[in-house]
Design a protein around this motif. Structure first.
Motif, PDB file in Angstrom:
ATOM      1  N   ASP A  23       0.825  -1.198   0.000  1.00  0.00           N
ATOM      2  CA  ASP A  23       0.000   0.000   0.000  1.00  0.00           C
ATOM      3  C   ASP A  23       0.870   1.264   0.000  1.00  0.00           C
ATOM      4  O   ASP A  23       0.608   2.208  -0.754  1.00  0.00           O
ATOM      5  N   LEU A  24       1.912   1.269   0.809  1.00  0.00           N
ATOM      6  CA  LEU A  24       2.811   2.424   0.866  1.00  0.00           C
ATOM      7  C   LEU A  24       3.576   2.608  -0.441  1.00  0.00           C
ATOM      8  O   LEU A  24       3.748   3.736  -0.919  1.00  0.00           O
ATOM      9  N   VAL A  25       4.006   1.519  -1.046  1.00  0.00           N
ATOM     10  CA  VAL A  25       4.713   1.601  -2.326  1.00  0.00           C
ATOM     11  C   VAL A  25       3.772   2.143  -3.403  1.00  0.00           C
ATOM     12  O   VAL A  25       4.160   2.984  -4.223  1.00  0.00           O
ATOM     13  N   THR A  26       2.518   1.710  -3.379  1.00  0.00           N
ATOM     14  CA  THR A  26       1.534   2.207  -4.339  1.00  0.00           C
ATOM     15  C   THR A  26       1.308   3.708  -4.152  1.00  0.00           C
ATOM     16  O   THR A  26       1.228   4.464  -5.125  1.00  0.00           O
ATOM     17  N   LYS A  27       1.233   4.151  -2.909  1.00  0.00           N
ATOM     18  CA  LYS A  27       1.067   5.582  -2.640  1.00  0.00           C
ATOM     19  C   LYS A  27       2.273   6.382  -3.112  1.00  0.00           C
ATOM     20  O   LYS A  27       2.119   7.457  -3.701  1.00  0.00           O
ATOM     21  N   LEU A  28       3.470   5.856  -2.872  1.00  0.00           N
ATOM     22  CA  LEU A  28       4.674   6.521  -3.371  1.00  0.00           C
ATOM     23  C   LEU A  28       4.654   6.603  -4.888  1.00  0.00           C
ATOM     24  O   LEU A  28       4.998   7.626  -5.471  1.00  0.00           O
ATOM     25  N   GLN A  29       4.263   5.522  -5.521  1.00  0.00           N
ATOM     26  CA  GLN A  29       4.215   5.459  -6.983  1.00  0.00           C
ATOM     27  C   GLN A  29       3.315   6.555  -7.539  1.00  0.00           C
ATOM     28  O   GLN A  29       3.620   7.177  -8.541  1.00  0.00           O
ATOM     29  N   GLN A  30       2.210   6.832  -6.877  1.00  0.00           N
ATOM     30  CA  GLN A  30       1.275   7.851  -7.328  1.00  0.00           C
ATOM     31  C   GLN A  30       1.832   9.261  -7.168  1.00  0.00           C
ATOM     32  O   GLN A  30       1.405  10.181  -7.848  1.00  0.00           O
ATOM     33  N   LEU A  31       2.815   9.426  -6.294  1.00  0.00           N
ATOM     34  CA  LEU A  31       3.409  10.736  -6.051  1.00  0.00           C
ATOM     35  C   LEU A  31       4.572  11.059  -6.977  1.00  0.00           C
ATOM     36  O   LEU A  31       4.968  12.218  -7.081  1.00  0.00           O
ATOM     37  N   LEU A  32       5.107  10.054  -7.625  1.00  0.00           N
ATOM     38  CA  LEU A  32       6.307  10.244  -8.434  1.00  0.00           C
ATOM     39  C   LEU A  32       5.968  10.528  -9.890  1.00  0.00           C
ATOM     40  O   LEU A  32       5.394   9.684 -10.573  1.00  0.00           O
ATOM     41  N   PRO A  33       6.344  11.709 -10.384  1.00  0.00           N
ATOM     42  CA  PRO A  33       6.026  12.052 -11.782  1.00  0.00           C
ATOM     43  C   PRO A  33       6.611  11.071 -12.791  1.00  0.00           C
ATOM     44  O   PRO A  33       5.953  10.731 -13.766  1.00  0.00           O
ATOM     45  N   GLU A  34       7.832  10.596 -12.552  1.00  0.00           N
ATOM     46  CA  GLU A  34       8.483   9.679 -13.493  1.00  0.00           C
ATOM     47  C   GLU A  34       7.710   8.383 -13.662  1.00  0.00           C
ATOM     48  O   GLU A  34       7.660   7.819 -14.742  1.00  0.00           O
ATOM     49  N   ILE A  35       7.121   7.893 -12.600  1.00  0.00           N
ATOM     50  CA  ILE A  35       6.407   6.622 -12.645  1.00  0.00           C
ATOM     51  C   ILE A  35       4.924   6.832 -12.924  1.00  0.00           C
ATOM     52  O   ILE A  35       4.310   6.076 -13.657  1.00  0.00           O
ATOM     53  N   ARG A  36       4.353   7.870 -12.354  1.00  0.00           N
ATOM     54  CA  ARG A  36       2.925   8.132 -12.507  1.00  0.00           C
ATOM     55  C   ARG A  36       2.536   8.308 -13.981  1.00  0.00           C
ATOM     56  O   ARG A  36       1.461   7.897 -14.407  1.00  0.00           O
ATOM     57  N   ASN A  37       3.424   8.885 -14.774  1.00  0.00           N
ATOM     58  CA  ASN A  37       3.120   9.176 -16.176  1.00  0.00           C
ATOM     59  C   ASN A  37       3.356   7.997 -17.114  1.00  0.00           C
ATOM     60  O   ASN A  37       3.072   8.089 -18.300  1.00  0.00           O
ATOM     61  N   ARG A  38       3.866   6.907 -16.596  1.00  0.00           N
ATOM     62  CA  ARG A  38       4.080   5.717 -17.431  1.00  0.00           C
ATOM     63  C   ARG A  38       2.763   5.008 -17.674  1.00  0.00           C
ATOM     64  O   ARG A  38       1.876   4.994 -16.837  1.00  0.00           O
ATOM     65  N   ARG A  39       2.674   4.348 -18.787  1.00  0.00           N
ATOM     66  CA  ARG A  39       1.449   3.621 -19.130  1.00  0.00           C
ATOM     67  C   ARG A  39       1.337   2.292 -18.389  1.00  0.00           C
ATOM     68  O   ARG A  39       0.256   1.823 -18.110  1.00  0.00           O
ATOM     69  N   SER A  40       2.465   1.694 -18.077  1.00  0.00           N
ATOM     70  CA  SER A  40       2.464   0.385 -17.422  1.00  0.00           C
ATOM     71  C   SER A  40       2.188   0.539 -15.931  1.00  0.00           C
ATOM     72  O   SER A  40       2.760   1.384 -15.264  1.00  0.00           O
ATOM     73  N   ASP A  41       1.315  -0.296 -15.405  1.00  0.00           N
ATOM     74  CA  ASP A  41       1.009  -0.281 -13.975  1.00  0.00           C
ATOM     75  C   ASP A  41       1.993  -1.124 -13.180  1.00  0.00           C
ATOM     76  O   ASP A  41       2.061  -1.017 -11.970  1.00  0.00           O
ATOM     77  N   LYS A  42       2.733  -1.987 -13.859  1.00  0.00           N
ATOM     78  CA  LYS A  42       3.641  -2.911 -13.186  1.00  0.00           C
ATOM     79  C   LYS A  42       5.025  -2.272 -13.036  1.00  0.00           C
ATOM     80  O   LYS A  42       5.771  -2.150 -13.990  1.00  0.00           O
ATOM     81  N   VAL A  43       5.328  -1.848 -11.820  1.00  0.00           N
ATOM     82  CA  VAL A  43       6.638  -1.308 -11.501  1.00  0.00           C
ATOM     83  C   VAL A  43       7.067  -1.967 -10.194  1.00  0.00           C
ATOM     84  O   VAL A  43       6.286  -2.036  -9.248  1.00  0.00           O
ATOM     85  N   SER A  44       8.291  -2.427 -10.147  1.00  0.00           N
ATOM     86  CA  SER A  44       8.750  -3.121  -8.944  1.00  0.00           C
ATOM     87  C   SER A  44       8.873  -2.145  -7.778  1.00  0.00           C
ATOM     88  O   SER A  44       9.082  -0.943  -7.964  1.00  0.00           O
ATOM     89  N   ALA A  45       8.764  -2.682  -6.580  1.00  0.00           N
ATOM     90  CA  ALA A  45       8.908  -1.871  -5.372  1.00  0.00           C
ATOM     91  C   ALA A  45      10.299  -1.256  -5.325  1.00  0.00           C
ATOM     92  O   ALA A  45      10.470  -0.107  -4.918  1.00  0.00           O
ATOM     93  N   ALA A  46      11.297  -2.007  -5.762  1.00  0.00           N
ATOM     94  CA  ALA A  46      12.668  -1.497  -5.775  1.00  0.00           C
ATOM     95  C   ALA A  46      12.779  -0.286  -6.692  1.00  0.00           C
ATOM     96  O   ALA A  46      13.437   0.710  -6.359  1.00  0.00           O
ATOM     97  N   LYS A  47      12.137  -0.352  -7.847  1.00  0.00           N
ATOM     98  CA  LYS A  47      12.166   0.764  -8.789  1.00  0.00           C
ATOM     99  C   LYS A  47      11.455   1.986  -8.197  1.00  0.00           C
ATOM    100  O   LYS A  47      11.915   3.119  -8.343  1.00  0.00           O
ATOM    101  N   VAL A  48      10.331   1.760  -7.521  1.00  0.00           N
ATOM    102  CA  VAL A  48       9.604   2.864  -6.892  1.00  0.00           C
ATOM    103  C   VAL A  48      10.479   3.520  -5.830  1.00  0.00           C
ATOM    104  O   VAL A  48      10.568   4.757  -5.759  1.00  0.00           O
ATOM    105  N   LEU A  49      11.155   2.723  -5.014  1.00  0.00           N
ATOM    106  CA  LEU A  49      12.021   3.277  -3.980  1.00  0.00           C
ATOM    107  C   LEU A  49      13.212   4.017  -4.580  1.00  0.00           C
ATOM    108  O   LEU A  49      13.592   5.092  -4.105  1.00  0.00           O
ATOM    109  N   GLN A  50      13.766   3.465  -5.650  1.00  0.00           N
ATOM    110  CA  GLN A  50      14.879   4.126  -6.328  1.00  0.00           C
ATOM    111  C   GLN A  50      14.434   5.466  -6.904  1.00  0.00           C
ATOM    112  O   GLN A  50      15.117   6.485  -6.744  1.00  0.00           O
TER     113      GLN A  50
END
Length: 91
Positions: A23-50
């Motif tokens: 849940d926390l990783v998903t919330k972080l993902q929604q806050l990050l412009p680099e990831i939020r703007n991608r079309r793919s929903d599948k991003v690893s937790a490691a990538k989100v943290l990086q």
């Protein structure tokens, strides 16, 4: 049983659950412009943290740059204008 799971049982209720982490990783993902703007929903937790670390570093650089620019502006304005600007910033 993995050592991670055995440690979690020893630590009791203070352990954060896998669902909470997801849940926390998903919330972080929604806050990050680099990831939020991608079309793919599948991003690893490691990538989100990086990306989170990269984004925070970027924000720090931006704050530093803006602080430097403000300092330069305050040096070039007269003391009355600088006092007004400082007063506005302190509010």
């Amino acid at each position: 049983m993995s050592s991670r799971r055995s440690r979690s049982r020893q630590s009791g209720s203070s352990r954060i659950s896998d669902d909470q982490i997801l849940d926390l990783v998903t919330k972080l993902q929604q806050l990050l412009p680099e990831i939020r703007n991608r079309r793919s929903d599948k991003v690893s937790a490691a990538k989100v943290l990086q990306e989170t670390c990269n984004y925070i570093r970027s924000l720090h650089r931006e704050v530093d740059d803006l602080s430097d620019r403000l300092a330069e502006l305050l040096e070039t304005t007269d003391s009355a204008q600088a006092a007004i600007i400082r007063n506005l910033l302190m509010q």
